[in-house]
Motif scaffolding. Structure first.
Motif: not given
Length: 160
Positions: A69-73, A46-64
């Motif tokens: 997040x905010x944005x589309x699935x 909601x603060x940076x212009x011109x984004x369509x997705x912002x979020x996080x992935x967490x490392x679990x068992x050698x995969x993210x």
């Protein structure tokens, strides 16, 4: 209650400084990873212009694995070393991609995304995951964004 301050016409460095202060305020006293990353994703989106997705992935068992997040699935799982997110996590470095179509092995979770920045979340020499931000515009991210996003990740990691 948290109130977002209007960034107005701030320069990028000033905007990221403001966001870092706002994020520190949001996460102060809270150590829950999900709560803090959910608020961080909302603040960034909601603060940076011109984004369509912002979020996080967490490392679990050698995969993210997809986090708040905010944005589309989005893609739910990304193997380490694959795509922009997996590369940033595996190499423990921020990856800025001006045009995702030019990044070998890019994983297209949203075909509208044209550029991307991914910051690894590393604490005590352990990769916890990544901060992933996408834009529908080619060349949206630069070195000022890299520095700013790395500062935001550091502010978040101080509370986790």
């Amino acid at each position: 209650m948290f109130e977002m301050q209007d960034a107005g016409d701030l320069s990028k460095p000033a905007l990221y400084e403001l966001l870092e202060k706002q994020l520190a305020s949001l996460v102060e006293g809270e150590t829950d990873l999900i709560a803090n990353t959910a608020n961080a994703a909302a603040l960034i989106f909601n603060s940076l212009a011109n984004l369509n997705w912002a979020g996080f992935y967490f490392l679990k068992e050698n995969q993210l694995v997809l986090g708040p997040f905010q944005g589309k699935p989005a893609c739910v799982r990304i193997p380490m070393g694959k795509g922009v997110c997996g590369t940033a996590a595996a190499e423990r470095r921020t990856v800025v991609v001006a045009d995702v179509n030019q990044f070998r092995g890019h994983i297209a979770c949203d075909s509208a995304s044209k550029s991307e920045i991914v910051v690894p979340l590393v604490k005590n020499d352990v990769v916890l995951g990544v901060l992933d931000i996408d834009s529908p515009f080619v060349g949206r991210f630069d070195d000022e964004d890299r520095t700013g996003c790395e500062r935001l990740a550091a502010a978040l990691l101080r509370q986790i």
